[in-house]
Design a protein around this motif. Structure first.
Motif, PDB file in Angstrom:
ATOM      1  N   THR A  51      -5.476  17.006  -4.022  1.00  0.00           N
ATOM      2  CA  THR A  51      -6.566  15.863  -4.264  1.00  0.00           C
ATOM      3  C   THR A  51      -6.909  15.406  -3.089  1.00  0.00           C
ATOM      4  O   THR A  51      -6.316  14.609  -2.431  1.00  0.00           O
ATOM      5  CB  THR A  51      -6.259  15.311  -5.036  1.00  0.00           C
ATOM      6  OG1 THR A  51      -5.545  14.406  -5.495  1.00  0.00           O
ATOM      7  CG2 THR A  51      -5.513  16.311  -6.733  1.00  0.00           C
ATOM      8  N   ALA A  52      -8.081  14.579  -3.304  1.00  0.00           N
ATOM      9  CA  ALA A  52      -8.870  13.305  -2.469  1.00  0.00           C
ATOM     10  C   ALA A  52      -8.071  12.301  -2.329  1.00  0.00           C
ATOM     11  O   ALA A  52      -7.629  11.828  -3.837  1.00  0.00           O
ATOM     12  CB  ALA A  52     -10.442  13.369  -2.579  1.00  0.00           C
ATOM     13  N   LEU A  53      -8.401  11.778  -0.885  1.00  0.00           N
ATOM     14  CA  LEU A  53      -7.382  10.679  -1.124  1.00  0.00           C
ATOM     15  C   LEU A  53      -7.926   9.078  -1.662  1.00  0.00           C
ATOM     16  O   LEU A  53      -9.249   9.209  -0.699  1.00  0.00           O
ATOM     17  CB  LEU A  53      -6.806  10.701   0.426  1.00  0.00           C
ATOM     18  CG  LEU A  53      -5.360   9.085   0.285  1.00  0.00           C
ATOM     19  CD1 LEU A  53      -4.572   9.004  -0.363  1.00  0.00           C
ATOM     20  CD2 LEU A  53      -4.950   9.377   1.880  1.00  0.00           C
ATOM     21  N   ARG A  54      -8.402   8.911  -1.808  1.00  0.00           N
ATOM     22  CA  ARG A  54      -8.411   7.628  -2.519  1.00  0.00           C
ATOM     23  C   ARG A  54      -7.759   6.275  -2.887  1.00  0.00           C
ATOM     24  O   ARG A  54      -6.841   6.138  -3.103  1.00  0.00           O
ATOM     25  CB  ARG A  54      -9.291   7.660  -3.583  1.00  0.00           C
ATOM     26  CG  ARG A  54     -10.247   8.622  -4.055  1.00  0.00           C
ATOM     27  CD  ARG A  54     -11.069   9.443  -5.253  1.00  0.00           C
ATOM     28  NE  ARG A  54     -11.461   9.878  -5.186  1.00  0.00           N
ATOM     29  CZ  ARG A  54     -13.066  10.358  -4.997  1.00  0.00           C
ATOM     30  NH1 ARG A  54     -13.597   9.142  -4.502  1.00  0.00           N
ATOM     31  NH2 ARG A  54     -13.605  11.405  -4.905  1.00  0.00           N
ATOM     32  N   ALA A  55      -8.926   5.158  -2.539  1.00  0.00           N
ATOM     33  CA  ALA A  55      -7.659   3.473  -2.820  1.00  0.00           C
ATOM     34  C   ALA A  55      -7.382   3.720  -4.152  1.00  0.00           C
ATOM     35  O   ALA A  55      -8.611   3.396  -4.579  1.00  0.00           O
ATOM     36  CB  ALA A  55      -8.901   2.022  -1.811  1.00  0.00           C
ATOM     37  N   ALA A 109       0.902  -0.955  -0.701  1.00  0.00           N
ATOM     38  CA  ALA A 109       0.017  -0.135  -0.148  1.00  0.00           C
ATOM     39  C   ALA A 109       1.227   0.963  -0.407  1.00  0.00           C
ATOM     40  O   ALA A 109       0.393   2.524  -0.527  1.00  0.00           O
ATOM     41  CB  ALA A 109      -0.969  -0.138   1.272  1.00  0.00           C
ATOM     42  N   GLY A 110       2.033   0.909   0.294  1.00  0.00           N
ATOM     43  CA  GLY A 110       3.069   2.182   0.791  1.00  0.00           C
ATOM     44  C   GLY A 110       3.575   2.363  -0.344  1.00  0.00           C
ATOM     45  O   GLY A 110       3.647   3.015  -0.933  1.00  0.00           O
ATOM     46  N   THR A 111       3.510   1.501  -1.828  1.00  0.00           N
ATOM     47  CA  THR A 111       4.099   2.196  -2.680  1.00  0.00           C
ATOM     48  C   THR A 111       3.050   2.499  -3.951  1.00  0.00           C
ATOM     49  O   THR A 111       3.384   3.007  -4.185  1.00  0.00           O
ATOM     50  CB  THR A 111       4.621   0.741  -3.532  1.00  0.00           C
ATOM     51  OG1 THR A 111       4.261  -0.379  -3.403  1.00  0.00           O
ATOM     52  CG2 THR A 111       5.861  -0.002  -2.331  1.00  0.00           C
ATOM     53  N   LEU A 112       1.491   2.246  -3.344  1.00  0.00           N
ATOM     54  CA  LEU A 112       0.717   2.343  -4.388  1.00  0.00           C
ATOM     55  C   LEU A 112      -0.080   3.704  -4.333  1.00  0.00           C
ATOM     56  O   LEU A 112      -0.406   4.194  -4.870  1.00  0.00           O
ATOM     57  CB  LEU A 112      -0.255   1.444  -4.200  1.00  0.00           C
ATOM     58  CG  LEU A 112      -0.013   0.073  -4.962  1.00  0.00           C
ATOM     59  CD1 LEU A 112      -1.155  -0.715  -5.241  1.00  0.00           C
ATOM     60  CD2 LEU A 112       0.633   0.488  -6.372  1.00  0.00           C
ATOM     61  N   ILE A 113       0.409   4.487  -3.798  1.00  0.00           N
ATOM     62  CA  ILE A 113      -0.704   5.449  -2.350  1.00  0.00           C
ATOM     63  C   ILE A 113       0.543   6.690  -2.239  1.00  0.00           C
ATOM     64  O   ILE A 113       1.667   6.023  -2.220  1.00  0.00           O
ATOM     65  CB  ILE A 113      -1.431   5.288  -0.787  1.00  0.00           C
ATOM     66  CG1 ILE A 113      -1.988   4.170  -1.199  1.00  0.00           C
ATOM     67  CG2 ILE A 113      -1.860   6.973  -0.321  1.00  0.00           C
ATOM     68  CD1 ILE A 113      -2.584   4.112   0.547  1.00  0.00           C
ATOM     69  N   PRO A 114       0.374   7.668  -2.570  1.00  0.00           N
ATOM     70  CA  PRO A 114       0.907   9.052  -3.097  1.00  0.00           C
ATOM     71  C   PRO A 114       0.976   9.410  -1.265  1.00  0.00           C
ATOM     72  O   PRO A 114       1.301   9.454  -0.882  1.00  0.00           O
ATOM     73  CB  PRO A 114       0.544   9.889  -4.422  1.00  0.00           C
ATOM     74  CG  PRO A 114      -0.728   9.368  -4.165  1.00  0.00           C
ATOM     75  CD  PRO A 114      -1.174   7.827  -3.720  1.00  0.00           C
ATOM     76  N   ALA A 115       3.362   9.816  -1.420  1.00  0.00           N
ATOM     77  CA  ALA A 115       2.864   9.515  -0.048  1.00  0.00           C
ATOM     78  C   ALA A 115       2.122  11.549   0.064  1.00  0.00           C
ATOM     79  O   ALA A 115       2.466  11.965   1.559  1.00  0.00           O
ATOM     80  CB  ALA A 115       4.752  10.010  -0.061  1.00  0.00           C
ATOM     81  N   ALA A 116       1.934  12.537  -0.282  1.00  0.00           N
ATOM     82  CA  ALA A 116       1.170  14.128  -0.766  1.00  0.00           C
ATOM     83  C   ALA A 116       0.865  14.007  -1.762  1.00  0.00           C
ATOM     84  O   ALA A 116       0.490  13.248  -2.256  1.00  0.00           O
ATOM     85  CB  ALA A 116       2.357  14.887   0.202  1.00  0.00           C
ATOM     86  N   GLY A 117      -0.109  15.147  -1.492  1.00  0.00           N
ATOM     87  CA  GLY A 117      -0.586  15.499  -2.575  1.00  0.00           C
ATOM     88  C   GLY A 117      -2.050  16.573  -2.477  1.00  0.00           C
ATOM     89  O   GLY A 117      -2.468  16.326  -0.656  1.00  0.00           O
ATOM     90  N   LEU A 153      -5.782  13.430   3.509  1.00  0.00           N
ATOM     91  CA  LEU A 153      -5.696  12.242   4.992  1.00  0.00           C
ATOM     92  C   LEU A 153      -7.189  12.781   5.830  1.00  0.00           C
ATOM     93  O   LEU A 153      -7.164  12.180   6.342  1.00  0.00           O
ATOM     94  CB  LEU A 153      -3.778  12.227   5.394  1.00  0.00           C
ATOM     95  CG  LEU A 153      -4.365  10.659   6.781  1.00  0.00           C
ATOM     96  CD1 LEU A 153      -4.722   9.774   5.752  1.00  0.00           C
ATOM     97  CD2 LEU A 153      -2.362  10.238   6.773  1.00  0.00           C
ATOM     98  N   ALA A 154      -6.933  13.312   6.234  1.00  0.00           N
ATOM     99  CA  ALA A 154      -8.027  13.764   7.257  1.00  0.00           C
ATOM    100  C   ALA A 154      -9.475  13.604   6.938  1.00  0.00           C
ATOM    101  O   ALA A 154      -9.800  13.316   7.653  1.00  0.00           O
ATOM    102  CB  ALA A 154      -7.456  15.647   7.923  1.00  0.00           C
ATOM    103  N   ALA A 155      -9.476  13.926   6.009  1.00  0.00           N
ATOM    104  CA  ALA A 155     -10.656  14.335   4.939  1.00  0.00           C
ATOM    105  C   ALA A 155     -10.918  12.149   5.145  1.00  0.00           C
ATOM    106  O   ALA A 155     -12.854  11.544   5.557  1.00  0.00           O
ATOM    107  CB  ALA A 155     -11.377  14.652   4.327  1.00  0.00           C
ATOM    108  N   LEU A 156     -10.392  11.625   4.913  1.00  0.00           N
ATOM    109  CA  LEU A 156     -10.629  10.116   4.928  1.00  0.00           C
ATOM    110  C   LEU A 156     -10.793   9.426   6.276  1.00  0.00           C
ATOM    111  O   LEU A 156     -11.452   9.194   6.725  1.00  0.00           O
ATOM    112  CB  LEU A 156      -9.016   9.633   4.258  1.00  0.00           C
ATOM    113  CG  LEU A 156      -9.811   7.845   3.529  1.00  0.00           C
ATOM    114  CD1 LEU A 156     -10.689   7.614   2.881  1.00  0.00           C
ATOM    115  CD2 LEU A 156      -8.734   7.508   3.654  1.00  0.00           C
ATOM    116  N   ALA A 157     -10.039  10.174   7.019  1.00  0.00           N
ATOM    117  CA  ALA A 157     -10.000   9.537   9.130  1.00  0.00           C
ATOM    118  C   ALA A 157     -11.242  10.173   8.744  1.00  0.00           C
ATOM    119  O   ALA A 157     -11.850   9.262   9.979  1.00  0.00           O
ATOM    120  CB  ALA A 157      -8.914  10.131   9.554  1.00  0.00           C
ATOM    121  N   ALA A 158     -11.203  11.415   8.971  1.00  0.00           N
ATOM    122  CA  ALA A 158     -13.034  11.451   9.043  1.00  0.00           C
ATOM    123  C   ALA A 158     -13.994  10.944   8.665  1.00  0.00           C
ATOM    124  O   ALA A 158     -14.730  10.502   9.619  1.00  0.00           O
ATOM    125  CB  ALA A 158     -13.047  13.206   9.151  1.00  0.00           C
TER     126      ALA A 158
END
Length: 1193
Positions: free
Chosen positions: A44-48, A34-42, A141-146
């Motif tokens: 835009t909305a964070l999606r799987a 997952a760490g390789t597939l998900i961008p470290a920062a950004g 990331l905060a939006a996804l966590a919420a």
């Protein structure tokens, strides 16, 4: 790790046996993937990633990887230990929680099995602890966590209470900053409403930031506009006593802001009521104290907007009376305050209290019986009835509308005698109130009352008493009266013509404002031009209306189409009307003209209907329009016909050319009749459009040239040059010869009254030339033709005659002078002198010519021709022998005012000699006007009194024009070109108008002149000191002085006012000179305005004004006018300087003048140059005023 080739997708529900090689062996490996597939920062909305999502959601619930993943997520989300960080300071920062958060969200949204909350609550808690930091460091990331925490809350997961402490502040802050997209966030926030009470609001250290966020929501428009936001605010008011108290204080503050938006105040009312209904803290003493404050503000607020806003808060409760406990609450809050406030002396409180009573009516105690409440209702009726006759108009207005509203809503519970009493008072008394707003409220209230059918029987009797209101002086009242009739018309049980007679309606339709006429047309159109009948019968009804009242019928047709009539019916009505007018069967001249004007109005309304216009063009073919023009009688009807020629006959505009030229020639005799002017202007336009403008110019120029030649011979003037040469006419058209010589006054003429008639003919032609110059298209054509020079030369002679003979005319027509000046303005001729380049123009030359004539009139009025001339009638000889009559004086003042207006309105640049000439003219004109009024003040006949009133009105207007001339001169002055001294003298002459007029006709009109001069007073002050401000300082004393001339009247009046103000009650016999002083209210007002301006302005201007006034003291000492010396000194020392004597150091000119005058006055006293003790006492008083100002003396 390179991506592997993916095989075919396995079926849902099956175990991907062939894909076991692509499934990570452990949870740690999955986290690494997952760490390789998900961008470290950004941002835009964070999606799987789809690959990761497919992998996790394809695993069965019993798969070891899913069973071990929650523990691995907890380890990944756990904060690093402090000891580890301390032992290894070079250790890399902890990895971002993006991959664990995405995997956690995938577990919570697994499509085939529910989350195992017992295993997932720990990683959720760890992620929740980092939400505040993530909100700023990684918003996606905060939006996804919420979103994860909201899923757990909605699923009622065990331990969910631990997930709200950070989630609620995050969502509130997000809603406050989301702008127009806040509504979805508010819905999410409202879904967590049950979490609000879980927080500890008493722990100020931990909750303070969240409390600030919650309180910010109360002033956020985003929360007030959305229903979800208002519901959330109501919940916030119930979470704790402290927040409830602070939130209500914020609401109170917002309501108390002047200019608060109505929608926001209504939203606050809804929030407070919801909170009260929910039974939280608002229902306790905290809420009651707030509501009691709103009642107090609704009654006692000094600002009407604040009181209205407070009533909106209370209204949120009043409109929910059916809710248990609301009516009792309202009664308990309002009853102690309301009835007492309705009877206080303060009109503002009574006004506010009446508004509140009308909102709360009927104010009853729900816990008592009807017998107890009936006296309370009677008391409310009594107080409202009393306020109907209140001294304050706004209270009467509200009372009238309030009674009608009460009767409309509560007719059944109001006793019949009370209804009759209220309505009779409204109809008989309030409809005749002196205030427009009260009369307007009467009509609006009764119109509202008509919505209740139970009121119709009594209103049938009362409404006819309001028939006079259709002729009310206020436009708004007349409009409301017609609106009431429109409401009556729509009721089957009423007939509007029994409320207001048809004759009255037609009179208003004919003569009233277009707004009223259109409303009356709307009222009458179902009866007189109904769309439901066949066109023939509908036209017959409209023709009957036109026959009954031609003017009203024509006005009716003007608005018929805008009120719903079809274009087809309009065309039929035009045909019917024109055919009937041409037949003249049983019609008088007014009816014929009415039919024609009505048809013209109908045609104008069809301007956008091509088919209808095409039909009418066929109808008016074969010279029918000429027959119509020959049929009508009035000039207004002729003007109307000519105005539609371009619409009806666009291809044959010259069809009425001869008739247009006849109108032009005949209109020269009646230039002051409005209908004839309209016809002449319409003829001008049609002649120009048809390409015959040269014929128009030739006819008018012939008349002017002929009259100018006659006047030159008659009065011994130089005849105008440039004889008229006939222009070439278009082929096929002939022009009637202008009968100019039929009225020529010359040798051998036997006309007995030719002079007045010839002057009228010349004035009419000049008026038309002036209108041609005003119209841009015609002006360009006229100025490019050869006729403009000829007309200008003729107008020069005619204007000279009008100026020099205006004393002997019964009525002065300014048309020749205005045409002469207007034509001169547009005929500018550049003139370049050798050695210097200066701009000159015909306008300057023409102005100089008129000023010379006017000077000759003022100094030595021109005598009329001797009796031997045949043109002299007996009446004219009598007028000439009387000389400068009141009427002649008015003529001169009117003429002078017109010349002054031309000077200030023209855009022609004045050179230096022109400035001096204009200033001298304005000064001599002002002096003449004052002396003429003084000469005729003893003539008190009614006609002469009216003439003098007209003259005074003209003087008031001309004073502003003269002041503007000073402004033009001063604004063009420079250090090298100082203003002429004539500006100083004109400023004094204008200020002298005030005491002069006051002494002749009283202070009432003098005060109106002060009001007219108010905006120009700074210019007049600068005119007094202009040569002291601009120019070498060493020439100040010589630049501006009164010399041996008389002191300006305004200075003397100001000085005498100061003597009266400074006179002690015990000093009545101090001096005969002081006793002779009379109070001058207008000069007092003028002096007060000057003092205010001087104290606010530049000290240098104040210094110069003081120097100008003090320069008069030596002259007054020589003339032994010691009272004036004392008065001027007092004005300078007490008014201009006041208590601020230290400012005198900057006022060098005033300082030196006071010192010199002090020593001169002291010399008069020491050498006994004064004759009596009273005079000596006046000089000693003057010295006593100067000593405190000049301590060095």
């Amino acid at each position: 790790m390179p991506p592997t080739r993916r095989g075919p997708r396995p079926r849902r529900g099956s175990t991907p046996a062939d894909a076991d090689d692509s499934v990570p062996a452990s949870a740690a490996d999955l986290l690494a993937l997952a760490g390789t597939l998900i961008p470290a920062a950004g941002t835009t909305a964070l999606r799987a990633p789809p690959q990761l999502k497919q992998l996790v959601h394809s695993l069965p619930a019993s798969h070891p990887l899913l069973l071990s993943l929650p523990q691995a997520l907890a380890l990944a989300l756990a904060p690093p230990s402090e000891t580890a960080s301390a032992s290894d300071p070079d250790a890399p920062p902890p990895p971002t929680p993006r991959a664990p958060a995405v995997l956690l969200h995938l577990l919570l949204t697994h499509p085939s099995h529910p989350p195992r909350w017992d295993d997932l609550i720990r990683p959720l808690e760890l992620l929740h602890g980092r939400l505040a930091l993530l909100a700023t460091a990684d918003p996606p990331l905060a939006a996804l966590a919420a979103a994860c925490f909201e899923l757990a809350w909605r699923a009622d997961a065990p331990g969910r209470d631990a997930l709200v402490a950070q989630t609620l502040p995050y969502l509130v802050a997000l809603a406050l900053t989301s702008g127009s997209s806040a509504r979805p966030v508010l819905r999410r926030l409202l879904a967590l409403r049950d979490a609000l009470p879980l927080l500890d609001y008493d722990d100020d250290q931990s909750i303070s930031d969240f409390k600030m966020l919650l309180l910010r929501c109360f002033v956020s428009p985003l929360f007030l506009k959305a229903e979800e936001g208002r519901k959330f605010l109501a919940l916030v008011l119930g979470v704790s006593e402290g927040i409830s108290r602070e939130g209500l204080e914020l609401v109170r503050a917002q309501v108390g802001i002047t200019g608060a938006k109505r929608a926001a105040v209504v939203a606050y009312g809804e929030v407070v009521f919801r909170a009260w209904k929910d039974g939280g803290w608002v229902r306790t003493e905290v809420g009651e104290a707030f509501l009691q404050g709103m009642v107090e503000a609704a009654v006692h607020a000094g600002n009407k907007e604040v009181a209205k806003a407070a009533r909106k808060i209370i209204w949120a409760f009043v409109e929910q009376r059916a809710v248990a406990g609301v009516e009792k609450l309202v009664f308990r809050l309002a009853e102690p305050v309301l009835f007492r406030s309705l009877q206080v002396a303060n009109s503002n409180v009574r006004h506010n209290a009446l508004h509140l009573l009308l909102d709360l009516f009927p104010l009853e105690d729900p816990d008592v019986t009807k017998d107890v409440n009936d006296p309370l209702i009677e008391k409310q009726f009594f107080l409202i009835d009393k306020l109907l006759m209140d001294d304050y108009p706004e209270i009467r207005t509200v009372a009238v509308e309030g009674i009608c509203r009460i009767l409309n809503q509560y007719w059944e519970i109001v006793p019949a005698p009370t209804i009759s009493k209220f309505l009779s008072k409204i109809v008989d008394d309030m409809s005749k109130d002196s205030c427009n707003e009260v009369r307007l409220s009467t009509l609006n209230g009764l119109k509202y009352l008509l919505d209740n059918p139970q009121s119709h029987e009594i209103l049938k009797v009362l409404l006819p008493r309001l028939s006079d209101m259709i002729s009310d002086t206020a436009l708004s009242v007349r409009a409301a009266a017609v609106d009431l009739l429109l409401a009556v018309r729509d009721l089957r049980s009423f007939q509007y013509n029994k409320v207001v007679g048809l004759g009255t309606l037609l009179s208003s339709l004919a003569n009233d404002h277009p707004r009223i006429a259109q409303k009356i047309t709307k009222l009458l159109i179902p009866s007189y031009f109904p769309s439901k009948l066949n066109p023939k019968e509908a036209c017959a009804r409209c023709i009957a209306l036109i026959k009954r009242s031609p003017t009203a019928g024509a006005r009716f047709c003007e608005f018929a189409m805008s009120e719903g009539s079809s274009p087809r019916s309009i065309v039929e009505l035009v045909k019917f009307s024109i055919t009937l007018a041409l037949s003249r069967t049983g019609l008088n001249s007014d009816q014929i003209d009415g039919l024609v004007i009505a048809s013209v109005n109908l045609i104008k309304s069809l301007s956008e209907e091509r088919s209808g216009l095409a039909t009418l063009r066929e109808f008016f073919a074969n010279a029918k329009l000429r027959l119509v023009l020959q049929t009508v009688v009035s000039e207004g009807a002729r003007a109307a016909i000519l105005s539609i020629v371009p619409v009806i006959l666009p291809d044959d505009l010259s069809v009425l050319h001869e008739e247009c030229m006849d109108i032009v020639v005949n209109a020269t005799r009646i230039s002051k009749q409005e209908e004839c002017q309209e016809a002449a202007l319409a003829a001008h336009k049609l002649i120009f459009l048809s390409g015959w403008s040269d014929e128009l110019f030739e006819a008018l120029t012939n008349i002017l040239q002929s009259k100018a030649s006659d006047f030159a011979e008659f009065y011994g003037l130089e005849p105008p040059p440039c004889p008229v040469a006939s222009s070439r006419r278009k082929k096929g058209k002939s022009l009637k010869k202008t009968p100019a010589r039929d009225h020529v006054v010359g040798k051998g003429s036997s006309k007995s009254k030719a002079s007045n008639e010839e002057l009228a003919v010349a004035a009419g032609a000049a008026w038309q030339i002036n209108e041609i110059v005003k119209a841009e298209d015609l002006r360009d054509a006229f100025l490019q033709s050869s006729y403009s020079e000829i007309a200008f030369s003729a107008l020069k002679v005619i204007s000279q005659v009008y100026v020099e003979q205006c004393l002997y005319l019964d009525s002065l027509d300014l048309a020749p002078v205005l045409a002469y000046l207007s034509l001169a303005t547009y005929n500018t001729l550049p003139d370049v002198d050798t050695g210097s380049c200066s701009e000159s123009s015909i306008a300057n030359q023409s102005l100089d010519h008129l000023l010379n004539c006017f000077d000759k009139l003022l100094t030595a009025p021109v005598k009329n021709p001797p009796k031997s001339k045949a043109s002299r009638s007996k009446d004219q000889q009598k007028g000439a022998s009387e000389g400068n009559t009141v009427k002649g004086t008015v003529n001169v003042i009117m003429l002078g005012t017109s010349i002054l207006k031309f000077i200030v309105d023209t855009t022609v640049k004045l050179v230096n000699d022109d400035k001096i000439r204009c200033l001298k003219f304005a000064s001599s004109y002002t002096k003449y006007a004052v002396s003429s009024i003084k000469k005729h003040q003893a003539q008190n006949s009614s006609s002469k009194g009216d003439d003098l009133k007209d003259a005074l009105v003209l003087i008031r207007s001309s004073s502003t024009y003269a002041a503007k001339i000073i402004h033009l001169v001063l604004s063009s002055s420079t250090e090298s070109s100082i203003p002429p001294e004539e500006a100083f003298f004109l400023a004094n002459d204008l200020l002298d108008l005030v005491p002069s007029v006051e002494s002749f006709v009283g202070s009432r009109f003098a005060l109106s002149i002060v009001s007219a001069l108010k905006q120009w007073l700074p210019v007049l002050i600068l005119g007094l000191v202009c040569r002291w401000l601009i120019g070498p300082q060493n020439e100040m004393a010589a630049n501006c002085h009164f010399g041996d001339s008389c002191l300006p009247l305004w200075v003397t009046a100001v000085a005498k006012n100061e003597l009266l103000d400074g006179k002690d009650p015990g000093q009545d016999n101090q001096s005969e000179q002081v006793a002779e002083g009379e109070d001058s209210p207008s000069c007092r007002k003028l002096a007060e305005m000057m003092v205010v301006l001087l104290k606010k302005g530049s000290p240098r201007i104040l210094d110069c004004v003081g120097g100008v006034l003090l320069s008069t003291l030596k002259l007054m000492l020589q003339r032994s006018e010691y009272d004036i010396v004392l008065g001027i000194t007092r004005f300078v020392c007490a008014r201009l300087l006041g208590d601020n004597t230290s400012a005198l150091e900057k006022l060098q000119l005033t300082h030196d003048s006071l010192r010199d005058n002090f020593f001169e006055i002291d010399r008069y006293v020491r050498e006994e140059l004064v004759d009596d003790d009273d005079s000596r006492q006046l000089l000693e008083s003057t010295k006593a005023l100067i000593r405190p100002v000049l301590p060095e003396i």
